[in-house]
Scaffold this motif. Structure first.
Motif, PDB file in Angstrom:
ATOM      1  N   PRO A 167      78.324  -8.019  78.831  1.00  0.00           N
ATOM      2  CA  PRO A 167      77.805  -7.287  77.808  1.00  0.00           C
ATOM      3  C   PRO A 167      77.877  -7.488  76.203  1.00  0.00           C
ATOM      4  N   GLY A 168      77.055  -7.117  75.571  1.00  0.00           N
ATOM      5  CA  GLY A 168      77.165  -7.570  74.002  1.00  0.00           C
ATOM      6  C   GLY A 168      77.326  -6.619  73.175  1.00  0.00           C
ATOM      7  N   LEU A 169      77.170  -5.227  73.793  1.00  0.00           N
ATOM      8  CA  LEU A 169      77.482  -4.161  72.889  1.00  0.00           C
ATOM      9  C   LEU A 169      77.333  -2.904  73.864  1.00  0.00           C
ATOM     10  N   ILE A 170      78.149  -1.843  73.294  1.00  0.00           N
ATOM     11  CA  ILE A 170      78.183  -0.579  73.952  1.00  0.00           C
ATOM     12  C   ILE A 170      77.234   0.607  73.213  1.00  0.00           C
ATOM     13  N   LEU A 171      76.415   1.170  73.704  1.00  0.00           N
ATOM     14  CA  LEU A 171      75.345   2.022  73.078  1.00  0.00           C
ATOM     15  C   LEU A 171      75.831   3.356  73.617  1.00  0.00           C
ATOM     16  N   ASN A 172      76.158   4.030  72.670  1.00  0.00           N
ATOM     17  CA  ASN A 172      76.665   5.469  73.026  1.00  0.00           C
ATOM     18  C   ASN A 172      75.621   6.540  72.322  1.00  0.00           C
ATOM     19  N   VAL A 173      74.747   7.318  72.833  1.00  0.00           N
ATOM     20  CA  VAL A 173      73.963   8.223  72.250  1.00  0.00           C
ATOM     21  C   VAL A 173      74.766   9.723  72.741  1.00  0.00           C
ATOM     22  N   THR A 174      74.848  10.589  71.789  1.00  0.00           N
ATOM     23  CA  THR A 174      75.350  11.864  71.930  1.00  0.00           C
ATOM     24  C   THR A 174      74.759  12.942  70.914  1.00  0.00           C
ATOM     25  N   ASN A 175      74.921  14.239  71.439  1.00  0.00           N
ATOM     26  CA  ASN A 175      74.598  15.469  70.588  1.00  0.00           C
ATOM     27  C   ASN A 175      75.856  16.198  70.404  1.00  0.00           C
ATOM     28  N   ASP A 176      76.317  16.039  69.487  1.00  0.00           N
ATOM     29  CA  ASP A 176      77.610  16.980  68.872  1.00  0.00           C
ATOM     30  C   ASP A 176      77.184  18.048  68.317  1.00  0.00           C
ATOM     31  N   GLY A 177      75.765  18.201  68.272  1.00  0.00           N
ATOM     32  CA  GLY A 177      75.428  19.573  67.633  1.00  0.00           C
ATOM     33  C   GLY A 177      75.966  20.872  67.979  1.00  0.00           C
ATOM     34  N   TRP A 178      76.628  21.071  69.112  1.00  0.00           N
ATOM     35  CA  TRP A 178      77.229  22.194  69.753  1.00  0.00           C
ATOM     36  C   TRP A 178      78.381  22.672  69.128  1.00  0.00           C
ATOM     37  N   PHE A 179      78.892  21.682  68.220  1.00  0.00           N
ATOM     38  CA  PHE A 179      80.424  22.097  67.738  1.00  0.00           C
ATOM     39  C   PHE A 179      80.285  22.046  66.309  1.00  0.00           C
ATOM     40  N   GLY A 180      79.272  21.663  65.541  1.00  0.00           N
ATOM     41  CA  GLY A 180      79.101  22.068  64.128  1.00  0.00           C
ATOM     42  C   GLY A 180      79.942  21.237  63.354  1.00  0.00           C
ATOM     43  N   ASP A 181      80.405  21.627  62.065  1.00  0.00           N
ATOM     44  CA  ASP A 181      81.031  20.883  61.086  1.00  0.00           C
ATOM     45  C   ASP A 181      82.798  21.169  61.619  1.00  0.00           C
ATOM     46  N   THR A 182      83.329  20.686  62.492  1.00  0.00           N
ATOM     47  CA  THR A 182      84.593  20.889  62.982  1.00  0.00           C
ATOM     48  C   THR A 182      85.081  19.602  63.477  1.00  0.00           C
ATOM     49  N   PRO A 183      86.485  19.695  63.747  1.00  0.00           N
ATOM     50  CA  PRO A 183      87.137  18.337  64.099  1.00  0.00           C
ATOM     51  C   PRO A 183      86.525  17.711  65.509  1.00  0.00           C
ATOM     52  N   GLY A 184      85.719  18.530  65.966  1.00  0.00           N
ATOM     53  CA  GLY A 184      85.168  17.741  67.321  1.00  0.00           C
ATOM     54  C   GLY A 184      84.301  16.726  67.371  1.00  0.00           C
ATOM     55  N   PRO A 185      83.302  16.651  66.514  1.00  0.00           N
ATOM     56  CA  PRO A 185      82.606  15.234  66.172  1.00  0.00           C
ATOM     57  C   PRO A 185      83.406  14.290  65.662  1.00  0.00           C
ATOM     58  N   ARG A 186      84.475  14.411  64.869  1.00  0.00           N
ATOM     59  CA  ARG A 186      85.203  13.492  64.269  1.00  0.00           C
ATOM     60  C   ARG A 186      86.216  12.831  65.275  1.00  0.00           C
ATOM     61  N   GLN A 187      86.767  13.713  66.276  1.00  0.00           N
ATOM     62  CA  GLN A 187      87.521  13.415  67.351  1.00  0.00           C
ATOM     63  C   GLN A 187      86.638  12.448  68.440  1.00  0.00           C
ATOM     64  N   HIS A 188      85.563  12.874  68.600  1.00  0.00           N
ATOM     65  CA  HIS A 188      84.784  12.109  69.461  1.00  0.00           C
ATOM     66  C   HIS A 188      84.335  10.738  68.936  1.00  0.00           C
ATOM     67  N   LEU A 189      84.076  10.647  67.596  1.00  0.00           N
ATOM     68  CA  LEU A 189      84.059   9.442  66.934  1.00  0.00           C
ATOM     69  C   LEU A 189      85.267   8.552  67.231  1.00  0.00           C
ATOM     70  N   ALA A 190      86.280   9.244  66.886  1.00  0.00           N
ATOM     71  CA  ALA A 190      87.548   8.348  66.984  1.00  0.00           C
ATOM     72  C   ALA A 190      87.942   7.822  68.294  1.00  0.00           C
ATOM     73  N   GLN A 191      87.508   8.279  69.339  1.00  0.00           N
ATOM     74  CA  GLN A 191      87.869   7.942  70.841  1.00  0.00           C
ATOM     75  C   GLN A 191      86.625   7.078  71.155  1.00  0.00           C
ATOM     76  N   ALA A 192      85.533   7.182  70.803  1.00  0.00           N
ATOM     77  CA  ALA A 192      84.575   6.125  71.136  1.00  0.00           C
ATOM     78  C   ALA A 192      84.751   4.754  70.376  1.00  0.00           C
ATOM     79  N   ARG A 193      85.476   4.924  69.043  1.00  0.00           N
ATOM     80  CA  ARG A 193      85.853   3.696  68.414  1.00  0.00           C
ATOM     81  C   ARG A 193      86.771   2.889  69.030  1.00  0.00           C
TER      82      ARG A 193
END
Length: 532
Positions: free
Chosen positions: A426-452
């Motif tokens: 593989p040459g890249l990992i594609l991650n599509v997601t919908n974090d709209g359920w969680f609004g402007d909370t730590p959730g989307p930021r935690q998700h990004l950090a773990q994907a990173r």
């Protein structure tokens, strides 16, 4: 103070453990306060000292389990409170279940930490060796948390190190769970400064922990010393439509939704920047089955500029046998410039209660008129875990598809029981997601950090497109080369970083080094008990 903590009993002991665990959550993204985990684990060590002191081996497990469970309960409650936001999106239907997500989930998952503390107590002894016992117990507990009952490795303790650019580089060798062992060894070491009965303070374990931390940072700094090259001829555009989880996202609004995506996709690039060659749309892009809507596919083909390839999240239905209900998959689709769908990836790791109801509860819950968050009749079906995840996309190296929280699972890019195809890496990992359920909370930021961290583990760039954010392009060393803000409508144009040639140690051997670390911790703790 350590003696007073160790002497606590009953509810006071459990309360201290809960508070210590909750304080330790400050070490997780987006806060990243590593000293908070040190304070938290030191208190846990002293509480365990008091629980095992004077007890035979057979009588240690119960008190240690309660301390670990209370500690984990606090850690997860403070770190995952934002899950409650999802229950407020359709409050008329799901508000009653909010306590189950915010309190019930941490309450239950805390059992893994209880088991980890019980395992550590079996090898507990005076002195520094008990830190190795705790690293063994919590390292094993976190691995089990990531695998048992579909797994839930969110905010694993290793993320205390896994969000710092230099420190996260160790994940290329030992992975997330190896980082967990290192984090416990480093952060729990200060507890030995106050060991009872010592003629003077012993700085050896603390000095060793400091040396280990500095060594990890220096090795990481050296590893990220050079920029990663870009893949020639590729210019990505990540579309972040910021579609909220409300009545506007309904099938009757399909034309407006598709028009919005096309308008964002065709915005002219900034002055001096290259024209995008590949467009990415996020998870849940359409509230209808696009594969069965030729008019919409034709509209997309006509609306996008010639030559552009689209990768998009979308629901996909199979063709059922007569009398059967079609199975619906959460998928990534490759749509070529003529509107033809040429390849798909079906999500393997579904979100319990979000995308489906677990089988043993499905009938009972539906009898009360309850359903999963995503309103698909019967819920989504899981893709084949043994199938190749690789997507063939014109103009791109082989693409590994991941959807939503699949990106938090280490080694998830590999098909079950199979190695990566060496002839077509593989040459890249594609991650599509919908974090709209969680609004402007730590959730989307935690998700990004773990994907990173997956990019670092695998030595692959990560392309992450999120409906409401945070969208990002991440190079194989974990550097974010492009990033969007949260809760804004925008497009993100970026080059595609190249993969690390030859991959990483973790990509080749998985959790083998982590297993070796557990064996080493067990040997260190056992040797001390034999001398005692």
């Amino acid at each position: 103070m350590p003696r007073r903590i160790a002497a606590s009993r009953g509810w006071r002991r459990l309360g201290l453990a809960w508070i210590a665990g909750a304080f330790g959550a400050l070490a997780m993204p987006p806060y990243g306060l590593l000293p908070a985990l040190a304070v938290s684990l030191c208190i846990a060590v002293w509480l365990t000292d008091g629980a095992v002191s004077g007890r035979s081996l057979g009588r240690r497990a119960g008190p240690a389990f309660l301390i670990g469970w209370a500690w984990g309960f606090g850690f997860l409650t403070a770190g995952l409170w934002w899950l409650g936001s999802a229950f407020l999106v359709e409050a008329d239907e799901f508000l009653w279940a909010l306590p189950l997500g915010v309190i019930g989930l941490p309450f239950g998952v805390g059992i893994f930490y209880g088991a980890g503390f019980s395992a550590a107590a079996a090898l507990w002894s005076e002195g520094p060796a008990r830190i190795a016992a705790l690293a063994l117990g919590l390292g094993g507990a976190e691995w089990l948390r990531g695998h048992v009952l579909t797994g839930f490795p969110w905010n694993v303790l290793g993320m205390a190190l896994g969000q710092n650019l230099w420190l996260m580089q160790a994940a290329a060798s030992v992975g997330l769970y190896g980082l967990t062992v290192l984090a416990v060894l480093i952060c729990a070491a200060p507890a030995t400064l106050f060991d009872a009965g010592s003629p003077r303070h012993s700085y050896g374990p603390l000095a060793a922990a400091a040396i280990l931390l500095v060594a990890l940072a220096l090795a990481g700094a050296d590893r990220v010393g050079q920029a990663d090259p870009a893949v020639s001829g590729v210019r990505l555009r990540l579309v972040q439509p910021n579609l909220q989880q409300d009545a506007k996202f309904r099938p009757e609004n399909r034309d407006d939704i598709v028009d919005r995506y096309i308008e964002l996709s065709d915005r002219p690039p900034e002055a001096g920047e290259a024209t995008p060659t590949h467009i990415v749309w996020p998870e849940s892009a359409f509230p209808f089955l696009i594969q069965r809507d030729p008019d919409t596919l034709a509209k997309i083909a006509a609306g996008l500029k010639p030559g552009r390839v689209l990768l998009t999240g979308a629901a996909r239905a199979d063709e059922p046998l007569p009398g059967e209900r079609p199975r619906i998959y959460n998928a990534i689709m490759v749509i070529e410039p003529d509107g033809t769908i040429t390849d798909t990836y079906d999500k393997v790791h579904l979100v319990p209660f979000g995308e489906y109801l677990p089988g043993f509860l499905d009938g009972a819950l539906r009898a009360f008129g309850l359903r999963q968050f995503v309103a698909i009749p019967g819920g989504f079906s899981a893709g084949n875990p043994a199938a190749q995840r690789i997507l063939t996309v014109p103009g791109l190296p082989p693409v590994v598809g991941t959807i939503c929280y699949e990106a938090i699972f280490p080694a998830a890019i590999r098909p079950l029981g199979q190695p990566i195809d060496a002839a077509r890496p593989p040459g890249l990992i594609l991650n599509v997601t919908n974090d709209g359920w969680f609004g402007d909370t730590p959730g989307p930021r935690q998700h990004l950090a773990q994907a990173r961290l997956r990019a670092v583990e695998e030595g692959l760039p990560m392309v992450r497109d999120a409906n409401t954010g945070i969208s990002a392009v991440i190079d194989p060393h974990g550097r974010i080369t492009a990033q969007s803000a949260i809760d804004v409508e925008t497009v993100l144009d970026a080059d595609l970083p190249a993969r690390i040639i030859g991959g990483t140690i973790y990509a080749r051997f998985g959790d083998l080094l982590f297993a070796g670390m557990l064996v080493a911790c067990a040997a260190a703790a056992t040797a001390r008990r034999k001398r005692a």
